[in-house]
Design an enzyme around this catalytic site. Structure first.
Site, short mmCIF file in Angstrom:
data_model
loop_
_atom_site.label_atom_id
_atom_site.label_comp_id
_atom_site.label_asym_id
_atom_site.label_seq_id
_atom_site.Cartn_x
_atom_site.Cartn_y
_atom_site.Cartn_z
CG HIS A 38 -2.06 -0.97 1.10
ND1 HIS A 38 -2.78 -1.39 2.20
CD2 HIS A 38 -2.60 -1.64 0.05
CE1 HIS A 38 -3.70 -2.26 1.82
NE2 HIS A 38 -3.60 -2.43 0.52
CG HIS A 72 -10.13 -6.59 -4.09
ND1 HIS A 72 -10.72 -5.35 -4.20
CD2 HIS A 72 -9.11 -6.44 -3.21
CE1 HIS A 72 -10.06 -4.49 -3.42
NE2 HIS A 72 -9.08 -5.12 -2.83
CD GLU A 79 -5.90 -3.00 -2.66
OE1 GLU A 79 -5.14 -2.25 -2.02
OE2 GLU A 79 -6.67 -3.81 -2.12
CG ASP A 90 -3.15 -6.32 -3.92
OD1 ASP A 90 -3.93 -5.42 -4.27
OD2 ASP A 90 -3.32 -7.00 -2.89
CG HIS A 112 -9.46 -3.90 2.21
ND1 HIS A 112 -8.63 -2.81 2.15
CD2 HIS A 112 -8.99 -4.78 1.33
CE1 HIS A 112 -7.66 -3.03 1.28
NE2 HIS A 112 -7.86 -4.21 0.78
CG ASP A 152 -7.54 -8.19 0.17
OD1 ASP A 152 -6.44 -8.73 -0.02
OD2 ASP A 152 -7.89 -7.15 -0.43
CE1 TYR A 208 -3.61 -8.67 4.21
CE2 TYR A 208 -5.80 -9.09 5.09
CZ TYR A 208 -4.96 -8.84 4.02
OH TYR A 208 -5.48 -8.76 2.74
CG HIS A 218 -2.35 -10.85 -0.03
ND1 HIS A 218 -1.57 -10.61 -1.13
CD2 HIS A 218 -3.31 -9.87 -0.02
CE1 HIS A 218 -2.02 -9.53 -1.76
NE2 HIS A 218 -3.07 -9.08 -1.11
#
Length: 395
Positions: free
Chosen positions: A23, A79, A81, A83, A145, A164, A192, A225
């Site tokens: 991030h 998701h 994002e 990553d 999130h 996530d 996390y 992850h």
């Protein structure tokens, strides 16, 4: 290297041993991380998520070694994002018409990220995708999130692809939770949750309740992850239920910054007073200018109360404390007490300012704080020790 999870499911992600920040510079990843992508082969072939953008070409090249890309019937984007979705542009250059299943928000976010009008198929909770012997069931998970987040459940194999949720930034080649150091694993899982999911704890509880009501058997939880939860996979779900419920241990954390060690001496004396009042309490001290900010946040998450200290400098408090409190404000911790302390030379506003800021962060204020003029002598240190004793009774 790809790894088979079952006869139908293969891990095709990337382990990033060198990752030290995430991030941007907001999250420290001392144990590295992984970007977990999953390939499902049934009568239809599905790819669930991809990897972070810097590894897009490597990902597509390795995927080609595993399968002819034209055999991929569907892509699931749990998701948007980068990553998770970062390799989509590289992959869809090869197979441009492949349907991309995601939430409506997911389609918006992916378009805004990559400025491509791919073949989006938007889905809602309860909708399914038939693969042959098995089905995929989609479960929207907004704000866990991001607003686009969703889970995907695979029937027959009984696998929850949780994106996530239930993940950790933790690099390992071992893949499963029963093949790694569990103390390390849970420390990273807690960090996390504390740093990323805490603001959404009420939503975590609701979403878990919703999923449990489906009565779906769960053989594995495969996050995006870190490790895969294979042995007793619901242990992490049960842990999330605890963490989401205004979690605290019998701990008080003292965070301070200091110029000439006066505030540091106050912190140590206050800690001594806490221990004298109740030696069952775990007391931890952190210099916010020297310690990792995410580790400090994790300890705040564990704590039932915190004390925050800074000298007064230029009519305010030191910037490492200010930056940390800005992070803490956004995390919206619940049912924790706090107070401020610090040394000063002439104006002395920092303690009141810190007290006000702790209130804005959502902490229950134990008192108005404690100040000490210049470098505390034995008498003033004794006052700090007594303040620590009294603080225990106020929380």
């Amino acid at each position: 290297m790809t790894k088979k999870l079952t006869d139908k499911v293969t891990w095709v992600g990337k382990v990033d041993w060198e990752l030290k920040n995430f991030h941007g510079q907001e999250y420290s990843t001392k144990k590295g991380s992984s970007y977990n992508s999953y390939l499902i082969r049934d009568e239809k072939t599905v790819l669930i998520d991809t990897v972070w953008q810097p590894y897009d070409k490597e990902f597509v090249s390795r995927l080609k070694e595993e399968i002819d890309l034209k055999e991929i019937d569907y892509i699931i984007a749990n998701h948007g994002e980068i990553d998770h979705s970062g390799a989509l542009p590289e992959l869809l250059r090869e197979i441009p018409d492949t349907p991309v299943y995601c939430t409506a928000k997911g389609a918006q976010i992916l378009k805004a990220h990559y400025h491509e009008d791919w073949n989006f198929v938007t889905v809602k909770t309860g909708e399914t995708l038939d693969l042959g012997e098995s089905k995929l069931i989609f479960i929207e998970a907004p704000m866990l999130h991001w607003p686009d987040s969703m889970f995907t459940y695979m029937t027959e194999e009984n696998i929850l692809f949780s994106n996530d949720a239930f993940g950790q930034h933790y690099a390992t080649e071992s893949l499963y939770n029963d093949t790694v150091d569990n103390s390390e694993l849970y420390e990273e899982a807690l960090k996390y949750y504390a740093n990323i999911l805490t603001p959404f704890s009420s939503l975590v509880t609701k979403k878990i309740d919703e999923i449990l009501k489906f009565n779906l058997p769960v053989a594995m939880i495969c996050p995006s992850h870190g490790i895969i939860w294979k042995k007793d996979p619901l242990q992490i779900v049960n842990q999330y239920i605890k963490w989401a419920d205004a979690y605290q241990e019998n701990q008080i954390t003292i965070i301070y910054d200091t110029m000439w060690n006066a505030t540091k001496k106050m912190a140590e004396a206050i800690a001594d007073g806490i221990r004298k009042a109740d030696n069952s309490i775990t007391v931890k001290l952190f210099n916010s200018a020297k310690e990792d900010k995410n580790d400090i946040v994790t300890e705040i998450f564990r704590s039932k109360a915190i004390l925050v200290g800074s000298p007064t400098v230029n009519n305010g408090y030191l910037h490492s404390i200010g930056g940390l409190l800005e992070m803490v404000k956004g995390l919206k911790f619940k049912k924790k007490s706090a107070a401020a302390f610090g040394s000063y030379g002439w104006s002395g506003e920092a303690v009141k300012q810190l007290t006000d800021e702790l209130g804005r962060c959502g902490f229950k204020l134990a008192d108005d704080g404690h100040r000490s003029l210049w470098v505390p002598d034995e008498e003033k240190l004794a006052n700090c020790t007594e303040y620590g004793r009294q603080f225990v009774g106020h929380i």
